[in-house]
Design an enzyme around this catalytic site. Structure first.
Site, PDB file in Angstrom:
ATOM      1  N   ASP A   1       0.773  -1.408  -0.083  1.00  0.00           N
ATOM      2  CA  ASP A   1      -0.133  -0.050  -0.093  1.00  0.00           C
ATOM      3  C   ASP A   1       0.875   1.293   0.196  1.00  0.00           C
ATOM      4  OD1 ASP A   1      -1.963  -1.714  -0.009  1.00  0.00           O
ATOM      5  OD2 ASP A   1      -2.960  -0.543   1.777  1.00  0.00           O
TER       6      ASP A   1
ATOM      7  N   ASN B   1      -4.753  -2.414  -4.768  1.00  0.00           N
ATOM      8  CA  ASN B   1      -5.971  -2.746  -3.867  1.00  0.00           C
ATOM      9  C   ASN B   1      -5.537  -1.621  -2.656  1.00  0.00           C
ATOM     10  OD1 ASN B   1      -8.583  -3.897  -3.170  1.00  0.00           O
ATOM     11  ND2 ASN B   1      -7.733  -5.542  -2.511  1.00  0.00           N
TER      12      ASN B   1
ATOM     13  N   ASP C   1     -11.033  -3.232  11.636  1.00  0.00           N
ATOM     14  CA  ASP C   1      -9.932  -4.130  11.123  1.00  0.00           C
ATOM     15  C   ASP C   1      -9.545  -5.338  12.071  1.00  0.00           C
ATOM     16  OD1 ASP C   1      -9.970  -2.846   8.656  1.00  0.00           O
ATOM     17  OD2 ASP C   1      -8.572  -1.685   9.087  1.00  0.00           O
TER      18      ASP C   1
ATOM     19  N   GLU D   1     -11.094  -5.411   1.646  1.00  0.00           N
ATOM     20  CA  GLU D   1     -10.239  -6.305   0.359  1.00  0.00           C
ATOM     21  C   GLU D   1     -11.027  -7.252  -0.033  1.00  0.00           C
ATOM     22  OE1 GLU D   1      -7.023  -3.692   2.798  1.00  0.00           O
ATOM     23  OE2 GLU D   1      -9.173  -4.519   2.942  1.00  0.00           O
TER      24      GLU D   1
ATOM     25  N   HIS E   1      -4.761  -9.548   3.344  1.00  0.00           N
ATOM     26  CA  HIS E   1      -3.991  -9.724   4.243  1.00  0.00           C
ATOM     27  C   HIS E   1      -4.202 -10.290   5.536  1.00  0.00           C
ATOM     28  CE1 HIS E   1      -4.080  -5.240   5.896  1.00  0.00           C
ATOM     29  NE2 HIS E   1      -5.113  -5.689   4.688  1.00  0.00           N
ATOM     30  N   ARG E   2      -5.272  -9.512   6.063  1.00  0.00           N
ATOM     31  CA  ARG E   2      -5.938  -9.738   7.483  1.00  0.00           C
ATOM     32  C   ARG E   2      -6.427 -11.264   7.636  1.00  0.00           C
ATOM     33  NH1 ARG E   2      -4.531  -5.549   9.731  1.00  0.00           N
ATOM     34  NH2 ARG E   2      -4.903  -3.380   8.993  1.00  0.00           N
TER      35      ARG E   2
ATOM     36  N   LYS F   1       0.790  -6.311   2.047  1.00  0.00           N
ATOM     37  CA  LYS F   1      -0.137  -5.157   2.121  1.00  0.00           C
ATOM     38  C   LYS F   1       0.202  -4.230   3.160  1.00  0.00           C
ATOM     39  CE  LYS F   1      -4.901  -3.537   1.405  1.00  0.00           C
ATOM     40  NZ  LYS F   1      -4.683  -2.850   0.329  1.00  0.00           N
TER      41      LYS F   1
END
Length: 663
Positions: free
Chosen positions: A52, A95, A321, A349, A395-396, A423
């Protein structure tokens, strides 16, 4: 960073140690854009290096900003007081929502001829409410695809500043953040008001924005959470230097780890309870579930408290998040956990509510979901299923489900596309493995043994790279030991046997592909010489040295796994390895390979002499009294006389996959 197609996490049992977190993504990209909008130079310390932030840095370079990167310190020469580019520019935003939304707003207010595109998922993430607000302001923005979604084209605006600008607050806080960061560019002559329509979600992220705007000279007047006023005469002022706080969202995985895993606890460096990031409040939710947490300036310490964890019901609007991590913690609880007010998960995402539900069910859990909520029921012992976690390029999702490897049934977990963590946290899995531990029984080992010049080193290093495993070239260890002994002033004789053995036990050797590093120095060519081979033969007959090197070889069995090649890996060093391969090739084929290798390096060689030497060496290796060369009883034999290296790698991977079933 692991760039493999998948990463298999062995069953993990505990964790302890210290983790230093990377910089916050949310703060990093805000600071980069704010620095670009200033006049003069801003030095940004501790910037996150991720996909990012690279997207944002690339965009700033395209705009004409000066960008100088030195590790995690970035110097930005801003656009304030300078003419913006007049030529058409196309930006690729990947993204990265934290780059796409605020940059769109800044470009739209400033004006020009700009196109903003991204990956297919970015073109599915709504941006219509931000575009509507900007159009209300008089900005000229066109959709180049589906209405309400990127890609976008931005043109010259005709700004209308005489009335408040409405923006929806119930889809993404990034829309309001984008306006707050862009509007000071137009507020030189008059104040500009923003009015939030509907409930504002993710308020802590707006707090981050307001805090940073103040650091850059913009004092926004906040009237509740419904109205924000940019004062007349606003002008960005560089703070000169600014430090990026560590990422509180990334801290959530290690807070959860400390709450789940047995051990002495986890210490997190880089962020504390006084963080300006809203996601630091994850620590309160984790404490409700049973974690024991203490905090100091810029650090947290977490230990397992209540066990099993306690199921909770929580409004997660303030930690959208980090709340994903609670969904995996819920698998270890004493009852169901319900996370509410998380509609924003649907437009991240990926559709994160669906993703967390789908992958939790694959592990064996019962899950219910609604438009803005999810309920996860715990997984008791004997119910965990080994499975392959699809990560949706998110990623999460990848980081959250790594915590499932600490399950009660000691089953491994496969994480697909582990590189998606780039990311926000490129070295996440390395950080996890630095504090996680398990028994050697659970750390997989693949052994590839075989005669000289069979190609086992090349094959083993390629398979190790494909799996993300550590690599051990056992034959090179004797060469490196001899090399290190000579550097230390020792002879390779019995008189110095004890000293050589002491040196060998803690030899700082590392294998990267086919490269051999001794204490960080490349010694590949030095030890691969003919003299290097003769020196290795001298130390290999010293019993104390052989014993020391057995210990050293065992130490290479580290998370997430090991690929070991040699002559006795499967028979002596790792007899319990789940996959053993005995690699063979005809003496004629091996001699031809060795001949080509020597010729390519400028050495003259006789192919018949090479073949005779290999046959003689085979006879010696097979007849030696200590660890003779022979296949392990359960080894799979692979004759690669007529196979390419790619075909050999594929065969070993097929064998390995057949023993590593993931549902």
């Amino acid at each position: 960073m692991f760039s493999t197609a998948f990463l298999d996490l062995p069953a993990l049992q505990g964790a302890s140690g210290t983790v230093t977190l990377p910089g916050s993504k949310s703060i990093s990209n805000r600071v980069l854009l704010l620095s670009a909008l200033c006049q003069g130079t801003t030095v940004v310390h501790d910037l996150l290096d991720s996909d990012d932030t690279r997207v944002m840095l690339a965009a700033l370079r395209q705009l004409g900003c000066g960008v100088e990167v030195q590790g995690t310190t970035v110097t930005i020469t801003g656009l304030g007081g300078r003419a913006w580019p007049t030529e058409a520019i196309e930006f690729f935003m990947g993204n990265a929502g934290t780059a796409m939304r605020p940059l769109t707003a800044a470009l739209a207010v400033q004006g020009g001829d700009f196109t903003l595109k991204g990956v297919p998922r970015m073109h599915e993430r709504p941006i219509g409410d931000l575009v509507d607000a900007l159009r209300e302001l008089g900005c000229a923005i066109d959709y180049l695809g589906k209405e309400g979604y990127p890609p976008l084209r931005v043109r010259q605006p005709s700004l209308q500043l005489d009335k408040p600008i409405p923006v929806r607050g119930d889809v993404s806080s990034q829309f309001l953040t984008a306006l707050l960061m862009a509007l000071p560019l137009a507020a030189q002559d008059r104040a500009i008001a923003i009015e939030v329509v509907g409930e504002l979600i993710s308020k802590p992220y707006i707090e981050i924005t307001l805090n940073l705007l103040a650091r850059y000279g913009i004092q926004v007047e906040r009237q509740g959470w419904e109205r924000f006023v940019i004062p007349a005469g606003s002008r960005y002022q560089s703070p000169g230097t600014i430090h990026v706080e560590a990422d509180a969202s990334s801290a959530s995985y290690f807070i959860a780890l400390g709450a789940i895993a047995l051990g002495d606890g986890i210490r997190i460096q880089g962020v504390g309870a006084d963080s300006i990031q809203g996601d630091i409040r994850f620590m309160d939710a984790a404490a409700q579930m049973g974690a024991k947490i203490t905090s100091g300036p810029n650090w947290l310490e977490i230990q397992r408290g209540a066990w099993p964890l306690k199921g909770i019901t929580l409004d997660c609007n303030h930690i959208p998040d980090a709340a994903m991590t609670l969904a995996v913690m819920a698998l270890y609880a004493d009852g169901p956990t319900t996370l509410r007010n998380i509609a924003s998960w649907r437009v991240k995402e990926t559709d994160r509510i669906a993703a967390m539900a789908n992958e939790s069910r694959k592990l064996g859990a019962t899950v219910e979901e609604g438009p803005d909520w999810i309920t996860i029921h715990p997984l008791p012992a004997n119910r965990w299923q080994r499975t392959s976690i699809h990560t949706y390029d998110d990623h999460r999702v990848a980081m959250c489900f790594s915590l499932a490897a600490f399950n009660a049934d000691q089953v491994p977990v496969r994480i697909e596309d582990p590189k998606c963590v780039a990311k926000t946290f490129p070295d996440y899995f390395e950080a996890l493995f630095s504090v996680a531990h398990t028994t050697a029984l659970h750390i997989p080992v693949i052994c590839i043994d075989g005669p000289t010049a069979s190609g086992k080193g090349t094959l083993a290093s390629r398979v190790a790279a494909a799996l993300g495993y550590h690599y051990l070239d056992s034959g090179a260890l004797y060469r490196v030991t001899a090399h290190a002994a000579l550097q230390a002033g020792l002879t390779l004789e019995v008189a110095d046997e004890a000293q050589i053995a002491d040196l060998a036990r803690s030899l700082p050797v590392r294998f990267e592909g086919e490269q051999v590093l001794l204490d960080g120095v490349d010694v590949t060519d030095a030890i691969r010489s003919e003299q290097g081979g003769m020196n290795a033969s001298k130390v290999s007959v010293l019993p104390a040295v052989r014993e020391a090197l057995v210990q050293l070889q065992h130490s290479f069995q580290r998370l997430p796994g090991l690929l070991a090649d040699g002559r006795d890996m499967g028979t002596v060093i790792f007899p319990d390895a789940p996959l053993k391969v005995f690699l063979t090739a005809s003496a004629a084929q091996r001699a031809e390979r060795r001949h080509k290798q020597l010729i390519s390096k400028g050495f003259s060689a006789n192919i018949d002499a090479l073949r005779a030497d290999l046959e003689a060496r085979d006879a010696r290796d097979m007849s030696r009294s200590v660890a003779p060369l022979k296949p392990a009883q359960d080894a799979l034999q692979l004759d690669n006389s007529s196979l390419t290296i790619e075909a050999s790698v594929e065969q070993v991977m097929v064998w390995w996959q057949s023993r590593q079933f993931f549902g």
